[in-house]
Every structure is written in C-alpha cells, then in structure tokens.
Design an enzyme around this catalytic site. Structure first.
Site, PDB file in Angstrom:
ATOM      1  N   HIS A   1       0.820  -1.229   0.000  1.00 50.57           N
ATOM      2  CA  HIS A   1       0.000   0.000   0.000  1.00 50.57           C
ATOM      3  C   HIS A   1       0.842   1.262   0.000  1.00 50.57           C
ATOM      4  CE1 HIS A   1      -4.076  -1.656   0.537  1.00 50.57           C
ATOM      5  NE2 HIS A   1      -3.488  -2.644   1.169  1.00 50.57           N
TER       6      HIS A   1
ATOM      7  N   ASP B   1      -0.984  -5.494   5.726  1.00 51.00           N
ATOM      8  CA  ASP B   1      -1.962  -6.302   4.987  1.00 51.00           C
ATOM      9  C   ASP B   1      -1.648  -6.322   3.500  1.00 51.00           C
ATOM     10  OD1 ASP B   1      -2.589  -3.527   4.830  1.00 51.00           O
ATOM     11  OD2 ASP B   1      -4.545  -4.047   3.992  1.00 51.00           O
ATOM     12  N   GLU B   2      -2.176  -7.311   2.856  1.00 50.92           N
ATOM     13  CA  GLU B   2      -2.199  -7.392   1.393  1.00 50.92           C
ATOM     14  C   GLU B   2      -0.833  -7.140   0.754  1.00 50.92           C
ATOM     15  OE1 GLU B   2      -6.862  -6.132   0.678  1.00 50.92           O
ATOM     16  OE2 GLU B   2      -5.380  -4.531   0.688  1.00 50.92           O
ATOM     17  N   VAL B   3       0.194  -7.782   1.283  1.00 48.70           N
ATOM     18  CA  VAL B   3       1.522  -7.662   0.667  1.00 48.70           C
ATOM     19  C   VAL B   3       1.572  -8.570  -0.554  1.00 48.70           C
ATOM     20  CG1 VAL B   3       4.003  -7.929   1.000  1.00 48.70           C
ATOM     21  CG2 VAL B   3       2.554  -7.174   2.914  1.00 48.70           C
TER      22      VAL B   3
ATOM     23  N   GLU C   1      -2.888 -10.511   8.360  1.00 41.91           N
ATOM     24  CA  GLU C   1      -1.978 -11.236   7.470  1.00 41.91           C
ATOM     25  C   GLU C   1      -0.590 -11.445   8.080  1.00 41.91           C
ATOM     26  OE1 GLU C   1      -4.036  -8.892   6.405  1.00 41.91           O
ATOM     27  OE2 GLU C   1      -4.291  -8.945   4.216  1.00 41.91           O
TER      28      GLU C   1
END
Lengths: 328, 328
Positions: free
Chosen positions: A59, A119-121, A174
């Site tokens: 992000h 998150d969301e790597v 995560e």
C-alpha cells in the site's frame, strides 16, 4: 485513521517533504502538522483517540516518487518494467528512512498506539526482482516470501519498539497468518471474511490461542453498502462469540468499525457513516444484556438519528421516517 | 416526482386540507402550493419538466385519516380489523373526490403529463371486504380482481382525460400486465425485473406490440445501491435493445432513472443521485455511436463530477480521485 494509501501520500513530513510534494494528489490536498494537531484536538475534546496507520510494506505506491530507492522495482524478464512493488526489504537505507519517519509520526500523534498495517503484501514484484532473490539467498530464505515479509516486519517492529515514545502497535491479520514472528504485545487486527462468521471466529480463536491481543473489524465494514436495512447485522455481531477459553476471550480488546474511502469522501462521509456506526458503538460500549434485540434498539437509533440531525450532522435515514427538529 | 406515499401525504390541497393536516408527518413537513410552484419554476429555468405522480388505488394509506370512506376497510372474518387497503372502487363518492383533487393537481402542475401510478395493488383487502364482494357480484365480475382494478382505472382515466387541462398520463406496467383495458394514448411505464434484462426486454416487446407508448426504468433504479463501480450497468442499458419491429421501437419514448426515498432524504439525496444519474442522461440524450464505451465515458464522467463539485453540489466520488477545484 489511514493517512495515506497507494493513490496519494498527503501527510506532510518535515523530514521528507518530497513524500507529499511528489506523492499527494495536489499541493492543496495534504495534511500539514497543524491539520493533524487540529484533528487530534477536535477528537480529544470529544473523548476520541486518533491512531494513525502507516501501512507498510504494501500500500505504498504513492511513497515512491518522493523517496527514490524505497520501493521494489518490478522486473519483466531481466529488466525493470517501470512499476514498483512493496518497500524493498533488502536495503539498509530504507530502515534508516523508516526510523526517521516513525520518530516524527509518533511525535505528532500523541496516542500510545500506532497501526503498522502489513496487509495485502503482494509477493509477485519481490519474486520478479533479482536483487531480492540474491538477498534472500544470502540470508538463507530462498523462495520463502513470508519469511522475507517477516524480516521486514521484525526490523520495523524493532524500530517502533525502541522509539523515544515507546509506542504500542497493531498489525493486520496477514502478519499473523503469514507466520511472521511478532512480539508478544502485538495487537492483531482481524478484518477478513466479512460474510463468513465461522471464518473470523476461527481466526479469533487462532490469534488468541497464540496469546495475542486482538481487535475485530470483519463484521463492521460500513463501506460495503447494500440496499435496505443493513444495521441489524452490525448489531448482531459479537466479538466474544467464538470458541475459546475465558483467558482467550479476555485478549479480545474490542472492535473497530471501518469506513474505507474508495467511494467515500467529504461529500458522503457523514451521511454514509452515520447513524450506522452508532450501532457498533452501542454494541461495543454497552453490556450484552442490553444489546441483544434489534427491535428494542430501533427506537433508540431513530431517536439518536434525530439528535444528530438537530446538532447539524446530515446523517442518512434508516427507513421512511422524519425528525420533528428537521424543518426548513 | 412522487409527491406522497403510504407513509405521508405532504401535498397541501385547497379542496381537501385534511389530507395533509392528518396525513403528513407533521404540519411542517408539507408541500404547499407555493412550494410546488417554486420547484416547478426552479426546474423550468433549467430545462426540466416536473410531472407529479398521484399513485392510486394502492400506495394510499396516508390518504385515509384525512378522507374517511376513501380506503377499503379490511375485514377479518365478518368484522373490519381496523386496517385499510386500496381506494374503495365501489363508492361513487370516491370518484367525485378524485375529480376534484385531480382538477386541482393538474392546475398546479403545468406539465401536459400526469403519472397515475397503478402499481402494486394488493388484492387481499378487497377480497376480505363483503361490500366489495357484493359490488363485484352486482357488476358480474365476481372473483376477478384485475377486472375490479380495471373498473377503477377506467373511471380514473375517464376523469383525467376530461379535465379542463386535457392531460396525458402514464401508468406503471401492472395496469397493462393485469389486463386492464386502457386508452390507446396511455404511456406504460416499465419498471420491473431490474436484474433480469430478458424479462424487461420481453415486457417492452409486449407493451409496444399492443401499440402503447412506453418509458423504461427497470435498469436505472439508482436507489439499489451496491459496493463498487455500479455505473457501467446503467451506461450499458439500451431501451432500444429488445426484439421488436421498427414501429415498435418508435413507441419507446425513452427512459427514466429513479431515486426512491426509503433510505434517502435531504441528507444523502444529492450525493447518492449524482454523478451516477449523469450516466443515464448521457446514454439517453446522446447518439448511441458515442455512448457504447464505458472506458471512453470514464474521463468525461470524472470531469463532470468535478464540474458539479465546483458548482457547489456535493456529489459522491466514483473511485479514489480528486478534483483540483475541491480545496478547503
């Protein structure tokens, strides 16, 4: 509050002014130090704490223009393709940068806690980059990108833990799910599986059985709008309702309702957030014996909506109705 | 505009002041003659026509308190149960009432057309009422409630057609679907089957093959909100895209986008209606060769949103973005 995302870096840093100079939508669309202070003080007077989230290593697309070398260049075959992925965890410089930035940030936001994201790597860019591959070989983690994330998060947490302000911190689930080793006092923020209660209940069990404190958001994503009465589901969600021991349940600190900004800005923030967010507030701040009936909550919520309107907040209707004080 | 519904009767009638005195949310939540004139003139200066809808015989619960005898008393067994259904089509008095009311209404709204509604007529109350049963026996339509609806609509249309203003009129598709005989110049408003294009296309075929003019709304219910980019589906809807002859297609006058008020009032009307309604406007007012690509429409729509913001309308974002003129 999430103070930046991939699209824009509006936080004006004294140490790194190019981050917002080059990463914000425009020089006018920024949060300067005095804006941050104004938000924090406005909230403080109302009994609200403001925790910033500086989400890394993903992000962070908007950080790139203002801090060359920070992001991982993505490769197509043997050459960079001009796009960038998460923060490059192989470069020592980047940790110096993070130390300076987080020292500034934690000085500007007085709360004990900071949210570190995680998150969301997306691993695909890391996988494409030969320098990352070499780095992973050198530290004997070839092929294990969760381990690479762990290297990054461990160093970041070490930095934040040793700041003069001695902040506590949260991370998204995560970081836990990917098996990153994190300190015992980390707060794990559970947010996935909105429509699958059995899944977030399992996650709460896993996180607390590993001994971590946790905050739940899965059932309170107000931005996922739908037609009709949607507040009943927020009211019926109970962060204590999962399989676990009493000591596990004591690790659940509470919940957080989220309003994400993909389709929300100043034009619809108030009307879309309220009064639905009030439902979560009552659920989390009142004892469960008083919050187990949506039909009993309905007149309270209607009245509260009228109270908000009377005080000048344009909060959306819950159903065809009217407020006596709302007259032109 | 729908000026009333079951919940409230806010239209202030000179001839029947009790309708709003007893049927509105409060004496302040009304549309007086001067309010109607102000709305009509505001719209006229912007090239917009205002058509009122006075939906009967259903959707009239709020008319009841102010006009005793108008609605059908529902029975439980052999006694009235205290609730009321659609307008009672068996009483001559009620047609006198409608004649007076519609004479006033068509004088107050200058447009040639008036919308007469006719949707969602619930037959169960008519079925329960012994006076209705007797009336139907007397006119030889025992058991055929569509015929009873036809009796009502035919008389109403006769009234409206013979008003001094000689109005044209629209009805919702149920009037056609229920087999009610209607005059040749009736405009049938197709609105059902939002998520089933094959069904509304079939309806357009049926309505136009019977020789009626039509307006389509099925695909443009903006009130059915959802998370994410929802305007593509509005842009991709084409009211000419159904199986029919050229002369059938010429009977399609166009489309109407709807914003219903169950969950919308002044607090979120503008932000929720716009800029999504602009998508329908471009689709219906521009030639089809220029409106067949959502990707080409995207930058126009983004720019138009910024134009609306710059002019003071707080219209919601379509995606993470910013407008240069939108600065504090």
């Amino acid at each position: 509050m999430i103070i930046y995302d991939d699209q824009s870096f509006p936080y004006v840093s004294d140490a790194f002014p190019d981050l917002s100079n080059m990463g914000s939508y425009s020089p006018s669309h920024v949060y300067r130090a005095k804006d941050v202070s104004a938000v924090v003080e406005y909230a403080r007077l109302r009994g609200i704490r403001v925790l910033p989230e500086f989400d890394t290593p993903g992000h962070t697309e908007s950080w790139g223009p203002g801090q060359p070398g920070l992001l991982t260049p993505c490769y197509k075959g043997s050459s960079p393709d001009g796009t960038f992925g998460p923060i490059d965890p192989s470069k020592d410089n980047n940790y110096d940068f993070l130390q300076t930035l987080f020292t500034e940030v934690t000085g500007r936001f007085p709360d004990h806690y900071i949210h570190l994201g995680g998150d969301e790597v997306n691993f695909s860019c890391w996988k494409s980059n030969p320098n990352i591959t070499d780095f992973m070989a050198k530290i004997n983690i070839t092929g294990d990108y969760s381990k690479l994330e762990q290297v990054y998060i461990t160093k970041l947490v070490d930095i934040v833990s040793n700041l003069p302000t001695k902040n506590g911190y949260l991370v998204w689930q995560e970081v836990f799910d990917n098996g990153v080793e994190i300190a015992n006092d980390t707060i794990v923020h559970v947010w996935k599986y909105e429509n699958v209660p059995v899944a977030w209940k399992h996650e709460l069990n896993q996180v607390t059985s590993a001994g971590y404190k946790t905050v739940l958001s899965s059932c309170w994503y107000l931005n996922y709008i739908s037609y009709g009465v949607d507040w009943h589901k927020y009211y019926e969600c109970d962060p204590q309702d999962f399989h676990g021991t009493d000591s596990q349940k004591q690790l659940v600190m509470g919940g957080e309702t989220c309003m994400w900004g993909e389709y929300v800005d100043r034009t619809n923030l108030i009307s879309r957030t309220w009064p639905r967010a009030s439902v979560v507030a009552e659920k989390l701040w009142s004892s469960s014996e008083h919050t187990n009936s949506t039909s009993e909550a309905t007149p309270r919520l209607e009245e509260h909506r009228c109270r908000l309107l009377a005080r000048g907040y344009d909060v959306e209707p819950l159903w065809p109705s009217f407020c006596s004080a709302d007259v032109y």
